[in-house]
Design a protein around this motif. Structure first.
Motif, PDB file in Angstrom:
ATOM      1  N   LYS B   3       0.873  -1.154  -0.089  1.00 27.48           N
ATOM      2  CA  LYS B   3       0.059  -0.105  -0.031  1.00 27.48           C
ATOM      3  C   LYS B   3       0.992   1.302   0.195  1.00 27.48           C
ATOM      4  O   LYS B   3       0.514   2.395  -0.465  1.00 27.48           O
ATOM      5  CB  LYS B   3      -0.929  -0.155   1.108  1.00 27.48           C
ATOM      6  CG  LYS B   3      -2.048  -1.143   1.243  1.00 27.48           C
ATOM      7  CD  LYS B   3      -3.019  -0.955   2.116  1.00 27.48           C
ATOM      8  CE  LYS B   3      -4.170  -1.706   2.045  1.00 27.48           C
ATOM      9  NZ  LYS B   3      -5.096  -1.335   0.942  1.00 27.48           N
ATOM     10  N   THR B  24       5.249   6.368  -2.672  1.00 29.13           N
ATOM     11  CA  THR B  24       3.884   6.226  -3.534  1.00 29.13           C
ATOM     12  C   THR B  24       2.948   5.293  -2.826  1.00 29.13           C
ATOM     13  O   THR B  24       3.198   4.748  -1.885  1.00 29.13           O
ATOM     14  CB  THR B  24       4.261   5.605  -4.831  1.00 29.13           C
ATOM     15  OG1 THR B  24       4.898   4.360  -4.598  1.00 29.13           O
ATOM     16  CG2 THR B  24       4.971   6.571  -5.724  1.00 29.13           C
ATOM     17  N   TYR B  25       1.759   5.449  -2.906  1.00 32.03           N
ATOM     18  CA  TYR B  25       0.729   4.806  -2.485  1.00 32.03           C
ATOM     19  C   TYR B  25      -0.342   4.082  -3.454  1.00 32.03           C
ATOM     20  O   TYR B  25      -0.390   4.450  -4.455  1.00 32.03           O
ATOM     21  CB  TYR B  25       0.100   5.685  -1.308  1.00 32.03           C
ATOM     22  CG  TYR B  25      -0.741   6.724  -2.086  1.00 32.03           C
ATOM     23  CD1 TYR B  25      -0.081   7.808  -2.226  1.00 32.03           C
ATOM     24  CD2 TYR B  25      -1.924   6.738  -2.455  1.00 32.03           C
ATOM     25  CE1 TYR B  25      -0.750   8.974  -2.578  1.00 32.03           C
ATOM     26  CE2 TYR B  25      -2.595   7.577  -2.942  1.00 32.03           C
ATOM     27  CZ  TYR B  25      -1.921   8.885  -3.142  1.00 32.03           C
ATOM     28  OH  TYR B  25      -2.716  10.061  -3.752  1.00 32.03           O
ATOM     29  N   ASP B  26      -1.071   3.083  -2.676  1.00 27.30           N
ATOM     30  CA  ASP B  26      -2.180   2.215  -3.550  1.00 27.30           C
ATOM     31  C   ASP B  26      -3.173   2.207  -2.929  1.00 27.30           C
ATOM     32  O   ASP B  26      -3.268   1.778  -1.763  1.00 27.30           O
ATOM     33  CB  ASP B  26      -1.472   0.905  -3.921  1.00 27.30           C
ATOM     34  CG  ASP B  26      -2.557   0.049  -4.685  1.00 27.30           C
ATOM     35  OD1 ASP B  26      -2.536  -1.039  -4.827  1.00 27.30           O
ATOM     36  OD2 ASP B  26      -3.162   0.763  -5.441  1.00 27.30           O
ATOM     37  N   THR B  27      -4.454   2.875  -3.232  1.00 25.68           N
ATOM     38  CA  THR B  27      -5.594   2.658  -2.652  1.00 25.68           C
ATOM     39  C   THR B  27      -6.627   2.754  -3.662  1.00 25.68           C
ATOM     40  O   THR B  27      -6.499   3.409  -4.723  1.00 25.68           O
ATOM     41  CB  THR B  27      -5.923   3.688  -1.604  1.00 25.68           C
ATOM     42  OG1 THR B  27      -7.121   3.512  -1.097  1.00 25.68           O
ATOM     43  CG2 THR B  27      -5.735   5.071  -2.063  1.00 25.68           C
ATOM     44  N   SER B  28      -7.817   2.157  -3.520  1.00 25.09           N
ATOM     45  CA  SER B  28      -9.041   2.338  -4.174  1.00 25.09           C
ATOM     46  C   SER B  28     -10.027   3.246  -3.671  1.00 25.09           C
ATOM     47  O   SER B  28     -11.048   3.522  -4.079  1.00 25.09           O
ATOM     48  CB  SER B  28      -9.575   0.942  -4.553  1.00 25.09           C
ATOM     49  OG  SER B  28      -9.841   0.344  -3.411  1.00 25.09           O
ATOM     50  N   LYS B  73      -0.429   9.211  -7.647  1.00 25.67           N
ATOM     51  CA  LYS B  73      -0.515   8.391  -6.219  1.00 25.67           C
ATOM     52  C   LYS B  73       0.899   8.421  -5.512  1.00 25.67           C
ATOM     53  O   LYS B  73       1.518   7.709  -5.249  1.00 25.67           O
ATOM     54  CB  LYS B  73      -1.089   7.138  -6.345  1.00 25.67           C
ATOM     55  CG  LYS B  73      -2.518   6.886  -6.750  1.00 25.67           C
ATOM     56  CD  LYS B  73      -2.972   5.355  -6.718  1.00 25.67           C
ATOM     57  CE  LYS B  73      -4.475   5.297  -7.162  1.00 25.67           C
ATOM     58  NZ  LYS B  73      -5.087   4.046  -6.916  1.00 25.67           N
TER      59      LYS B  73
END
Lengths: 118, 116
Positions: B3, B24-28, B73
């Motif tokens: 994430k 950097t990030y990851d999310t929905s 992101k």
């Protein structure tokens, strides 16, 4: 700013003994407290989330019978490492979220407890 | 997938210069918060700066600013006029989904060393 204390700051114990770590929010009420574990030069790993008056929610892979968490009041949570072994040696950090804060208020962190099990 | 990604293994900067630490990030989720923390050798976690996903302006706090690029992101931390006391480990973190039990997810951190 909000202050979170932890006690003790460091502890050395013999293998097989139990160790209790206290986490207190000194100037605010914390409905939610978090316990993290950190190995040297690594990230913080969340162990469990505790809410005042209810059972803690443990992350996958964390043994709840080994790491007992009690959140007895809005200002105090305790982590007890039962039957500690050398592999439990680590830096344990608690964090508290202000009851009166918004949903994305920052969490306030304690100074950490360094546990060494001989 | 991770994430929060912090890939820089270690950073060096000359005193008084600026430095950028990448995240950097990851999310929905549409609603989330991004945080940066500093951890000196003493171990305490020091909150530096916060950016909400709906904030249009980049967050700034003194010498710290967050370069928020939502489409990419990324949430890079910029430290201006580095000081020797800035030498520490820096963690980027994200909280998804508002609520009392929403969790902070941390990146693996970046070690910053400031050279005199």
């Amino acid at each position: 700013g909000a202050v979170v204390s932890q006690h003790p700051s460091w502890v050395i114990c013999k293998s097989g003994t139990s160790v209790k770590i206290e986490c207190r929010s000194l100037d605010f009420q914390a409905t939610t407290m978090f316990w993290y574990r950190q190995f040297p030069k690594q990230s913080l790993m969340l162990m469990a989330t505790s809410n005042e008056g209810s059972k803690a929610t443990y992350e996958q892979g964390v043994e709840k019978d080994k790491f007992l968490i009690n959140h007895a009041s809005l200002t105090l949570s305790t982590l007890t490492v039962t039957s500690a072994h050398p592999e439990d040696s680590s830096f344990y950090i608690c964090s508290a979220r202000d009851k009166g804060g918004g949903p994305y208020n920052e969490q306030f962190f304690g100074p950490g407890t360094r546990l060494t099990v001989l | 997938a991770q994430k929060i990604t912090q890939t820089q293994p270690g950073m060096f900067v000359q005193e008084k210069e600026a430095v950028t630490l990448d995240c950097t990030y990851d999310t929905s989720d549409q609603s989330y918060g991004l945080f940066w923390y500093k951890q000196p050798s003493s171990g305490e976690m020091i909150f530096l700066i916060y950016q909400g996903s709906y904030d249009e302006q980049n967050a700034t706090e003194g010498r710290y600013s967050l370069n928020f690029q939502k489409a990419r992101k990324s949430a890079n931390l910029v430290i201006s006029a580095s000081q020797l006391g800035d030498s520490a480990m820096y963690f980027c973190a994200m909280r998804e989904r508002a609520g009392a039990n929403s969790k902070l997810t941390f990146g693996k951190g970046i070690t910053l060393s400031v050279r005199p």
